[in-house]
Design an enzyme around this catalytic site. Structure first.
Site, PDB file in Angstrom:
ATOM      1  CG  ASP A  82     -13.961   0.574   5.849  1.00 48.59           C
ATOM      2  OD1 ASP A  82     -13.113   1.342   6.325  1.00 48.59           O
ATOM      3  OD2 ASP A  82     -14.752   0.911   4.942  1.00 48.59           O
ATOM      4  CG  HIS A  83     -15.659   3.306   8.836  1.00 48.72           C
ATOM      5  ND1 HIS A  83     -15.256   4.494   9.381  1.00 48.72           N
ATOM      6  CD2 HIS A  83     -15.459   3.411   7.507  1.00 48.72           C
ATOM      7  CE1 HIS A  83     -14.845   5.294   8.411  1.00 48.72           C
ATOM      8  NE2 HIS A  83     -14.957   4.663   7.268  1.00 48.72           N
ATOM      9  CG  HIS A 180     -17.777   7.186   3.962  1.00 47.44           C
ATOM     10  ND1 HIS A 180     -17.855   7.500   5.293  1.00 47.44           N
ATOM     11  CD2 HIS A 180     -16.561   6.626   3.786  1.00 47.44           C
ATOM     12  CE1 HIS A 180     -16.736   7.139   5.910  1.00 47.44           C
ATOM     13  NE2 HIS A 180     -15.925   6.612   5.011  1.00 47.44           N
ATOM     14  N   GLY A 181     -19.786   7.725  -0.104  1.00 50.32           N
ATOM     15  CA  GLY A 181     -20.958   7.731  -0.988  1.00 50.32           C
ATOM     16  C   GLY A 181     -20.710   8.544  -2.246  1.00 50.32           C
ATOM     17  CG  HIS A 208     -11.917   6.791   5.276  1.00 45.51           C
ATOM     18  ND1 HIS A 208     -12.670   5.761   5.776  1.00 45.51           N
ATOM     19  CD2 HIS A 208     -10.667   6.597   5.755  1.00 45.51           C
ATOM     20  CE1 HIS A 208     -11.911   4.991   6.531  1.00 45.51           C
ATOM     21  NE2 HIS A 208     -10.691   5.484   6.549  1.00 45.51           N
ATOM     22  N   GLY A 209     -13.632   7.944   1.482  1.00 45.18           N
ATOM     23  CA  GLY A 209     -14.500   8.609   0.507  1.00 45.18           C
ATOM     24  C   GLY A 209     -13.843   8.765  -0.849  1.00 45.18           C
ATOM     25  CG  ASN A 230     -10.606   3.529   2.934  1.00 44.13           C
ATOM     26  OD1 ASN A 230      -9.455   3.131   2.838  1.00 44.13           O
ATOM     27  ND2 ASN A 230     -11.257   3.540   4.075  1.00 44.13           N
ATOM     28  CB  ILE A 231     -12.348   2.465  -3.747  1.00 47.19           C
ATOM     29  CG1 ILE A 231     -11.173   3.391  -4.090  1.00 47.19           C
ATOM     30  CG2 ILE A 231     -13.390   2.404  -4.861  1.00 47.19           C
ATOM     31  CD1 ILE A 231     -11.545   4.763  -4.590  1.00 47.19           C
ATOM     32  CB  THR A 233     -19.755   4.441  -3.386  1.00 46.88           C
ATOM     33  OG1 THR A 233     -19.932   4.742  -2.002  1.00 46.88           O
ATOM     34  CG2 THR A 233     -21.041   4.728  -4.123  1.00 46.88           C
TER      35      THR A 233
HETATM   36  P1  13P Z   1     -16.648   5.599  -0.810  1.00 47.46           P
HETATM   37  O1  13P Z   1     -17.850   4.752  -0.599  1.00 47.46           O
HETATM   38  O2  13P Z   1     -16.995   7.027  -1.026  1.00 47.46           O
HETATM   39  O3  13P Z   1     -15.752   5.060  -1.864  1.00 47.46           O
HETATM   40  O4  13P Z   1     -15.816   5.597   0.557  1.00 47.46           O
HETATM   41  C1  13P Z   1     -15.200   4.425   0.951  1.00 47.46           C
HETATM   42  C2  13P Z   1     -14.642   4.522   2.310  1.00 47.46           C
HETATM   43  O5  13P Z   1     -14.077   5.511   2.696  1.00 47.46           O
HETATM   44  C3  13P Z   1     -14.786   3.332   3.154  1.00 47.46           C
HETATM   45  O6  13P Z   1     -14.280   3.533   4.421  1.00 47.46           O
END
Ligand code: 13P
Length: 283
Positions: A82-83, A180-181, A208-209, A230-231, A233
């Site tokens: 990831d990132h 994210h979060g 994302h997020g 993307n999951i 959190t």
């Molecule tokens: P979340 O933490 O909101 O699920 O986002 C995950 C994400 O986009 C990781 O790149």
């Protein structure tokens, strides 16, 4: 198919209009739970690692967990970084056997983002590793990076077209209003922008997020061209809540039972998301 990169996995999702979940694992148990439930649901799946997780466990260990757990499974399983804006870490992941990586140079000016992304694509291609890039600023907390509304800007279509043409990345994560979060208010997702980027670029798009988005929002993201969700959190919360729940209710000191409980909870949570993404029975 087993261990694979994102190419065929996401092109199938694009044609058949569903999304593949990319779940940020935090340890061996969460990795095992995600792969187990994906196999049970006959779904393709992406095991995703933050750079923090990679640094903590080491390169070879994570690759070996995923390859061993995947074994001779029929479902496609990818291991995706990831990132990351550190090309040295990306190179080490590619060399260690990751099947896919993300270069996130979105905080740099477009020219520099293009230069760095192209460098990663050139490094990844000979090893059959797919590459995701990002444009715009996706808000929230990812690893130790915190982006607030003040830093916010959505991806713009022209830059996306140029970025893809000049870099050759395989997957694009455009900022469309997700974060994210934990969402403190309902996100204002620009589905129209997502759709326009999908139409003008014809490339698999990553959302994302994903934590906290409703099934209806996932559906709209997929209809508008999102094929990877993307999951992160959510997995962290499942991890913490499951262990707390187990030790509060139990009088024993049996870690294996606690881990079994944790895996069950992760399988339930990830299983529901796989259903929302429409990827069950697609493998
Ligand atoms: P979340 O933490 O909101 O699920 O986002 C995950 C994400 O986009 C990781 O790149």
């Amino acid at each position: 198919m087993g261990y694979t990169n994102l190419e065929r996995m996401l092109s199938n999702a694009k044609v058949e209009k569903y999304a593949v979940g990319a779940f940020n694992i935090v340890d061996y148990s969460t990795t095992r739970a995600v792969i187990k439930v994906a196999e049970k649901k006959k779904s393709p799946v992406i095991i995703q690692t933050s750079t923090k997780t990679v640094k903590f466990y080491g390169y070879k260990h994570i690759v070996s967990w995923v390859k061993t757990l995947t074994g001779d499974m029929v479902i496609p399983v990818a291991l995706h970084l990831d990132h990351c804006n550190d090309i040295d870490i990306i190179e080490k992941c590619i060399d260690a056997g990751w099947s896919s990586v993300m270069i996130d140079a979105s905080s740099y000016p477009l020219e520099e983002n293009i230069r760095m992304s192209r460098e990663v694509v050139e490094m990844a291609r000979p090893k059959n590793v797919t590459v995701e890039g990002e444009l715009g600023s996706i808000l929230g907390v990812e690893d130790d990076l915190i982006l607030t509304e003040h830093d916010s800007h959505l991806a713009d279509v022209e830059s996306c077209v140029r970025y893809l043409k000049e870099t050759g990345v395989d997957v694009l994560a455009p900022a469309i209003g997700t974060a994210h979060g934990v969402y403190i208010k309902t996100p204002n997702i620009d589905f129209g922008l997502l759709k326009e980027i999908a139409e003008k670029t014809n490339i698999p798009l990553a959302i994302h997020g994903g934590t906290g988005l409703s099934p209806d929002m996932f559906k709209k993201c997929i209809e508008s061209g999102g094929v990877k969700v993307n999951i992160s959190t959510n997995i962290k919360h499942l991890f913490k809540d499951a262990l707390e729940e187990y030790f509060e209710a139990s009088t024993d000191y049996e870690p294996i039972k606690a881990i079994q409980h944790l895996e069950t909870r992760v399988m339930e949570g990830v299983g529901d998301l796989i259903e929302s993404f429409g990827s069950a029975n697609r493998a």
